[in-house]
Design a protein around this motif. Structure first.
Motif, PDB file in Angstrom:
ATOM      1  N   LEU A  55      49.507  -9.450  65.382  1.00 14.80           N
ATOM      2  CA  LEU A  55      50.529  -9.366  64.345  1.00 14.80           C
ATOM      3  C   LEU A  55      50.158  -8.250  63.383  1.00 14.80           C
ATOM      4  O   LEU A  55      48.999  -8.149  62.969  1.00 14.80           O
ATOM      5  CB  LEU A  55      50.619 -10.690  63.575  1.00 14.80           C
ATOM      6  N   LEU A  56      51.111  -7.421  63.057  1.00 11.85           N
ATOM      7  CA  LEU A  56      50.919  -6.379  62.059  1.00 11.85           C
ATOM      8  C   LEU A  56      52.246  -6.184  61.346  1.00 11.85           C
ATOM      9  O   LEU A  56      53.245  -5.836  61.966  1.00 11.85           O
ATOM     10  CB  LEU A  56      50.453  -5.071  62.697  1.00 11.85           C
ATOM     11  N   ASN A  57      52.235  -6.464  60.043  1.00 14.08           N
ATOM     12  CA  ASN A  57      53.405  -6.205  59.222  1.00 14.08           C
ATOM     13  C   ASN A  57      52.921  -5.662  57.881  1.00 14.08           C
ATOM     14  O   ASN A  57      51.759  -5.279  57.763  1.00 14.08           O
ATOM     15  CB  ASN A  57      54.302  -7.449  59.083  1.00 14.08           C
ATOM     16  N   LYS A  58      53.760  -5.639  56.875  1.00 17.98           N
ATOM     17  CA  LYS A  58      53.396  -5.036  55.597  1.00 17.98           C
ATOM     18  C   LYS A  58      52.309  -5.800  54.858  1.00 17.98           C
ATOM     19  O   LYS A  58      51.658  -5.241  53.984  1.00 17.98           O
ATOM     20  CB  LYS A  58      54.621  -4.916  54.700  1.00 17.98           C
ATOM     21  N   SER A  59      52.063  -7.059  55.208  1.00 20.25           N
ATOM     22  CA  SER A  59      51.082  -7.847  54.461  1.00 20.25           C
ATOM     23  C   SER A  59      50.009  -8.509  55.310  1.00 20.25           C
ATOM     24  O   SER A  59      49.006  -8.973  54.784  1.00 20.25           O
ATOM     25  CB  SER A  59      51.796  -8.927  53.646  1.00 20.25           C
ATOM     26  N   SER A  60      50.179  -8.571  56.628  1.00 22.63           N
ATOM     27  CA  SER A  60      49.243  -9.302  57.483  1.00 22.63           C
ATOM     28  C   SER A  60      48.854  -8.497  58.720  1.00 22.63           C
ATOM     29  O   SER A  60      49.680  -7.795  59.297  1.00 22.63           O
ATOM     30  CB  SER A  60      49.871 -10.616  57.953  1.00 22.63           C
ATOM     31  N   LEU A  61      47.586  -8.657  59.094  1.00 18.00           N
ATOM     32  CA  LEU A  61      47.054  -8.037  60.311  1.00 18.00           C
ATOM     33  C   LEU A  61      46.209  -9.083  61.021  1.00 18.00           C
ATOM     34  O   LEU A  61      45.267  -9.618  60.445  1.00 18.00           O
ATOM     35  CB  LEU A  61      46.201  -6.809  59.966  1.00 18.00           C
ATOM     36  N   VAL A  62      46.579  -9.399  62.246  1.00 22.38           N
ATOM     37  CA  VAL A  62      45.826 -10.350  63.056  1.00 22.38           C
ATOM     38  C   VAL A  62      45.379  -9.622  64.315  1.00 22.38           C
ATOM     39  O   VAL A  62      46.198  -9.036  65.022  1.00 22.38           O
ATOM     40  CB  VAL A  62      46.660 -11.598  63.429  1.00 22.38           C
ATOM     41  N   ILE A  63      44.071  -9.661  64.555  1.00 19.18           N
ATOM     42  CA  ILE A  63      43.484  -8.966  65.704  1.00 19.18           C
ATOM     43  C   ILE A  63      42.768  -9.982  66.581  1.00 19.18           C
ATOM     44  O   ILE A  63      42.021 -10.822  66.077  1.00 19.18           O
ATOM     45  CB  ILE A  63      42.470  -7.898  65.240  1.00 19.18           C
ATOM     46  N   ASN A  64      42.988  -9.882  67.891  1.00 22.27           N
ATOM     47  CA  ASN A  64      42.284 -10.730  68.845  1.00 22.27           C
ATOM     48  C   ASN A  64      41.241  -9.884  69.553  1.00 22.27           C
ATOM     49  O   ASN A  64      41.573  -8.926  70.252  1.00 22.27           O
ATOM     50  CB  ASN A  64      43.268 -11.318  69.860  1.00 22.27           C
ATOM     51  N   ASP A  65      39.966 -10.228  69.338  1.00 19.56           N
ATOM     52  CA  ASP A  65      38.884  -9.577  70.074  1.00 19.56           C
ATOM     53  C   ASP A  65      38.914 -10.162  71.472  1.00 19.56           C
ATOM     54  O   ASP A  65      38.542 -11.318  71.677  1.00 19.56           O
ATOM     55  CB  ASP A  65      37.539  -9.843  69.391  1.00 19.56           C
ATOM     56  N   GLU A  66      39.379  -9.374  72.438  1.00 18.57           N
ATOM     57  CA  GLU A  66      39.592  -9.902  73.777  1.00 18.57           C
ATOM     58  C   GLU A  66      38.300 -10.161  74.544  1.00 18.57           C
ATOM     59  O   GLU A  66      38.270 -10.974  75.449  1.00 18.57           O
ATOM     60  CB  GLU A  66      40.526  -8.987  74.553  1.00 18.57           C
ATOM     61  N   VAL A  67      37.217  -9.504  74.166  1.00 13.93           N
ATOM     62  CA  VAL A  67      35.928  -9.750  74.831  1.00 13.93           C
ATOM     63  C   VAL A  67      35.421 -11.139  74.456  1.00 13.93           C
ATOM     64  O   VAL A  67      35.009 -11.927  75.299  1.00 13.93           O
ATOM     65  CB  VAL A  67      34.893  -8.669  74.452  1.00 13.93           C
ATOM     66  N   LEU A  68      35.458 -11.453  73.151  1.00 12.32           N
ATOM     67  CA  LEU A  68      34.984 -12.750  72.667  1.00 12.32           C
ATOM     68  C   LEU A  68      36.083 -13.807  72.623  1.00 12.32           C
ATOM     69  O   LEU A  68      35.797 -14.979  72.422  1.00 12.32           O
ATOM     70  CB  LEU A  68      34.390 -12.593  71.264  1.00 12.32           C
ATOM     71  N   ASP A  69      37.341 -13.381  72.778  1.00 14.49           N
ATOM     72  CA  ASP A  69      38.509 -14.248  72.649  1.00 14.49           C
ATOM     73  C   ASP A  69      38.493 -14.974  71.297  1.00 14.49           C
ATOM     74  O   ASP A  69      38.638 -16.184  71.213  1.00 14.49           O
ATOM     75  CB  ASP A  69      38.593 -15.251  73.795  1.00 14.49           C
ATOM     76  N   LYS A  70      38.310 -14.185  70.251  1.00 18.70           N
ATOM     77  CA  LYS A  70      38.273 -14.693  68.872  1.00 18.70           C
ATOM     78  C   LYS A  70      39.269 -13.919  68.026  1.00 18.70           C
ATOM     79  O   LYS A  70      39.616 -12.781  68.331  1.00 18.70           O
ATOM     80  CB  LYS A  70      36.870 -14.546  68.269  1.00 18.70           C
ATOM     81  N   VAL A  71      39.703 -14.526  66.928  1.00 17.69           N
ATOM     82  CA  VAL A  71      40.734 -13.955  66.078  1.00 17.69           C
ATOM     83  C   VAL A  71      40.170 -13.592  64.709  1.00 17.69           C
ATOM     84  O   VAL A  71      39.319 -14.301  64.169  1.00 17.69           O
ATOM     85  CB  VAL A  71      41.895 -14.963  65.901  1.00 17.69           C
ATOM     86  N   MET A  72      40.666 -12.468  64.157  1.00 15.55           N
ATOM     87  CA  MET A  72      40.373 -12.063  62.781  1.00 15.55           C
ATOM     88  C   MET A  72      41.702 -11.888  62.069  1.00 15.55           C
ATOM     89  O   MET A  72      42.631 -11.304  62.631  1.00 15.55           O
ATOM     90  CB  MET A  72      39.602 -10.744  62.757  1.00 15.55           C
ATOM     91  N   VAL A  73      41.787 -12.392  60.834  1.00 19.38           N
ATOM     92  CA  VAL A  73      43.017 -12.299  60.039  1.00 19.38           C
ATOM     93  C   VAL A  73      42.692 -11.520  58.769  1.00 19.38           C
ATOM     94  O   VAL A  73      41.744 -11.840  58.051  1.00 19.38           O
ATOM     95  CB  VAL A  73      43.557 -13.705  59.684  1.00 19.38           C
ATOM     96  N   LEU A  74      43.501 -10.493  58.511  1.00 19.35           N
ATOM     97  CA  LEU A  74      43.328  -9.667  57.320  1.00 19.35           C
ATOM     98  C   LEU A  74      44.624  -9.634  56.522  1.00 19.35           C
ATOM     99  O   LEU A  74      45.704  -9.773  57.101  1.00 19.35           O
ATOM    100  CB  LEU A  74      42.949  -8.234  57.705  1.00 19.35           C
ATOM    101  N   LYS A  75      44.493  -9.459  55.202  1.00 19.82           N
ATOM    102  CA  LYS A  75      45.679  -9.314  54.358  1.00 19.82           C
ATOM    103  C   LYS A  75      45.641  -7.954  53.706  1.00 19.82           C
ATOM    104  O   LYS A  75      44.574  -7.414  53.414  1.00 19.82           O
ATOM    105  CB  LYS A  75      45.771 -10.426  53.312  1.00 19.82           C
ATOM    106  N   LYS A  76      46.812  -7.391  53.452  1.00 21.51           N
ATOM    107  CA  LYS A  76      46.931  -6.083  52.824  1.00 21.51           C
ATOM    108  C   LYS A  76      46.568  -6.207  51.358  1.00 21.51           C
ATOM    109  O   LYS A  76      46.985  -7.132  50.672  1.00 21.51           O
ATOM    110  CB  LYS A  76      48.367  -5.570  52.985  1.00 21.51           C
ATOM    111  N   VAL A  77      45.779  -5.274  50.871  1.00 17.27           N
ATOM    112  CA  VAL A  77      45.354  -5.238  49.471  1.00 17.27           C
ATOM    113  C   VAL A  77      46.246  -4.255  48.747  1.00 17.27           C
ATOM    114  O   VAL A  77      46.352  -3.099  49.142  1.00 17.27           O
ATOM    115  CB  VAL A  77      43.874  -4.817  49.348  1.00 17.27           C
ATOM    116  N   GLU A  78      46.912  -4.728  47.712  1.00 20.38           N
ATOM    117  CA  GLU A  78      47.737  -3.837  46.883  1.00 20.38           C
ATOM    118  C   GLU A  78      46.839  -3.080  45.924  1.00 20.38           C
ATOM    119  O   GLU A  78      45.926  -3.650  45.340  1.00 20.38           O
ATOM    120  CB  GLU A  78      48.769  -4.660  46.114  1.00 20.38           C
TER     121      GLU A  78
END
Length: 126
Positions: A102-125
């Motif tokens: 997921l990538l939009n103006k406020s959220s970024l979600v990345i799936n590390d496919e090697v580890l099959d783990k998720v990272m969630v980031l928020k946009k900093v104003e």
């Protein structure tokens, strides 16, 4: 349990938005500063760390060191290849890659496919 619900909702939303968005949109949306708010990777990027993606393909990281001092370092660059974020080291070696869920103006979600783990980031104003 709450974290699982959040991840489930994010994956559901990603299915709705991912098909309509192209690689060029990802390249524009990722530019800016993002703060890690959740990570399933035990030894990965800690919560609270900030990553800044520039329009010219560079990445800097801001974090607190062991002494509590805030430090900013250039860690290399990045590329967007369709729905994949590829981080490169200072010597242009490929360090890590993950699928952009997921990538939009406020959220970024990345799936590390090697580890099959998720990272969630928020946009900093700024």
């Amino acid at each position: 349990m709450r974290a699982r619900a959040v991840v489930a909702v994010v994956f559901g939303l990603a299915g709705l938005t991912g098909a309509a968005r192209g690689a060029d949109d990802n390249k524009e949306l990722i530019v800016g500063t993002w703060e890690m708010v959740y990570s399933q990777i035990p030894a990965g990027i800690p919560v609270g760390i900030k990553l800044e993606f520039t329009a010219d393909g560079k990445v800097t990281i801001t974090f607190k060191d062991k002494d509590g001092q805030v430090r900013t370092e250039g860690i290399g660059g990045y590329k967007i290849e369709r729905d994949t974020l590829v981080l490169t080291g200072k010597d242009n070696s490929k360090n890590d890659k993950g699928r952009i869920v997921l990538l939009n103006k406020s959220s970024l979600v990345i799936n590390d496919e090697v580890l099959d783990k998720v990272m969630v980031l928020k946009k900093v104003e700024k």
